[in-house]
Design an enzyme around this catalytic site. Structure first.
Site: not given
Length: 561
Positions: A227, A276
């Site tokens: 956002d 990751e």
């Protein structure tokens, strides 16, 4: 080493094939769920996570790839959850963390991915950091995590600068000190006063959000919609903007509080965290920028994966304007290797069935129902055009039903904070947030057993999922057919270019492999060349010697000869 989410149930075979494919996000169709308005499981009039979970098979059968959930975090709800008090908790109105976990597991079992909203520009004024910053008074180290500044004037009675809130009025609120006296400091809030902006120059803010990312990634979410992704970094010194209408400039110029170059260092850090984790998790930016070229900066290879194409959303139903924004978007994304994204509606703008029912130039918040039949015809055509373009597409809940905005909500039921701020945004976002209808009859047309938090119009049931399912030519069946065709054709979805074909004025025609799309944006029927077999059309077609008669405001998909 990150924790691995427990194995989900064995997925539906077709959906599993979609979920397992690489680079899924490059051509994904992502469906936005606005939780409070989707489905209510407990009869309190407010949608919730269990309601969404129960309706996941509907979304799988619709044919979408992923579900984006608007905020469901713990919040006072001053701005419908975009004022977050606790980023690691579910607001009780929506359920709890166990409900979130079950929703993620069930979605994965159906071959659907889950993207959650992240709100890093500001918190709620009820966030622990901000509450302590106020309680501890001037000099509190916690005030450095937000933008507290001394006021101007003899007694600090004037705001620190001339910035205006997106919701209207000053972007600053004067602090009331613990003893009840007016403070010498003010705090910055680009949105409502209940939404103080974080100071991203403070290392604790970055540390906290990296931890929040890992919390939800470990829960199994497949990505984040960021956002106000363009708003985290403010210009050094928070300079005055000057004497002009700031709100009219939004999205048209680089502002000292939006689209600063410093945001990109933050996203490069975040991308390393995301990479990751297995499973091709993604970031999607809500970034209002002056140009698609500026938007492309957010989706460079080491930053975010996608960014909403608000230039496309804001384009009128006009062939020339649409072609220009399509070309500019594809050209801007090509150098950074990112997919284009396309969107027509969301929770902040008038639904495109109503936007296209009105004359162009009225903006994205419209107060008139307009010509509803015209609006729906154009909306259906615009959807087929969007789904034919290269890249990823976003759908907003209820658009597959052809829902219009509810433009006549009584003032007393409105909840959009912009509505109560006077100047600024029109404050009519409630009209696109009315709970969607599932059944022809019953309490709140199947939304829940206890009414709905915003009143639904009479006749809403005839637009419901029940009323449209299995009905040839219904908007719901058009969406289902379009998504089915898109999924099964290799020449639809991902890509970076289209081959424009000669077409009459007011008509768009392009080829992608063996696929041809023709969109007639005029008010008159046109006859096309014989492009091949019709795959799908947004309206009724008539055969013509040597071609196809395409009605006004209609899009047709062909399999090319």
């Amino acid at each position: 080493m990150s924790q691995q989410h427990p194995a989900a149930p064995a997925p539906h075979s077709t959906a599993a094939a979609v979920a397992d494919r690489r680079d899924w996000w490059r051509d994904a169709v992502i469906y936005q769920v606005y939780p409070r308005s989707f489905a209510d499981s407990d009869g309190d009039g407010m949608g919730d996570l269990e309601g969404i979970r129960a309706r996941l098979p509907y979304l799988r059968d619709l044919g979408v790839d992923a579900v984006w959930l608007s905020p469901f975090y713990a919040s006072p709800q001053a701005d419908a959850g975009y004022d977050v008090a606790d980023y690691r908790a579910v607001d009780p109105m929506f359920g709890n963390l166990l409900d979130a976990d079950a929703l993620i597991r069930d979605a994965h079992g159906l071959g659907l991915r889950i993207i959650v909203d992240l709100v890093p520009n500001h918190s709620s004024d009820q966030h622990e950091w901000f509450r302590r910053a106020l309680a501890e008074g001037p000099g509190s180290p916690l005030r450095e995590r937000y933008h507290f500044r001394p006021g101007k004037g003899e007694d600090g009675e004037l705001p620190p600068n001339d910035w205006e809130s997106i919701f209207g009025g000053p972007a600053w609120t004067r602090v009331t000190e613990p003893d009840g006296t007016p403070g010498g400091e003010w705090y910055l809030h680009l949105f409502a006063p209940e939404q103080p902006d974080f100071n991203w120059e403070h290392p604790a803010v970055g540390d906290e959000f990296r931890s929040i990312l890992r919390f939800w990634l470990d829960m199994g979410v497949d990505g984040f919609r960021i956002d106000v992704a363009h708003g985290l970094v403010k210009a050094d010194g928070l300079p005055d903007l000057g004497a002009h209408d700031q709100l009219k400039l939004l999205g048209n110029d680089v502002m000292p509080f939006f689209d600063q170059d410093g945001v990109h260092a933050i996203y490069r850090q975040w991308r390393r965290i995301l990479d990751e984790y297995s499973g091709e998790r993604i970031f999607v930016a809500e970034a209002w920028t002056p140009t698609v070229e500026r938007t492309a900066n957010y989706v460079r290879p080491d930053e975010l994966h996608q960014a909403f194409n608000f230039q496309y959303l804001s384009t009128a139903w006009d062939a020339k304007e649409l072609r220009e924004v399509v070309d500019r978007t594809l050209e801007a994304m090509r150098p950074v290797g990112a997919p284009a994204t396309w969107v027509l509606s969301n929770h902040d703008v008038t639904r495109h069935a109503t936007r296209f029912a009105n004359p162009p130039g009225l903006g994205t918040q419209i107060r008139s129902a307009g010509d509803r039949a015209l609006g729906l015809r154009r909306a259906r055509a615009a959807t087929l055009l969007m789904l034919a373009l290269p890249g990823s597409a976003y759908l907003y809940q209820g658009e597959e039903l052809g829902l219009p905005d509810v433009v006549d909500l009584p003032d007393e039921v409105r909840q959009d904070p912009a509505y109560f701020r006077g100047a600024g945004q029109d404050g009519f976002r409630d009209g696109c947030r009315v709970p969607i209808p599932w059944t022809r009859e019953g309490s709140s047309y199947g939304f829940g057993s206890g009414g709905s938090w915003l009143p639904q119009p009479q006749g809403w049931g005839e637009l419901s999922v029940e009323a449209q399912t299995g009905v040839p030519g219904s908007t719901l069946e058009l969406y289902r057919s379009a998504l089915s065709v898109r999924r099964t054709r290799p020449d639809l979805g991902a890509g970076e270019s289209v081959q424009w074909l000669r077409a009459p004025e007011g008509v768009l025609a392009f080829r992608r492999g063996e696929f041809v799309c023709v969109a007639n944006t005029t008010g008159e029927q046109v006859t096309t060349p014989p492009y091949g077999r019709v795959l799908l059309a947004s309206g009724e077609l008539a055969e013509s010697d040597g071609g196809t008669k395409v009605p006004a405001d209609t899009t047709v998909w062909f399999t090319a000869i």
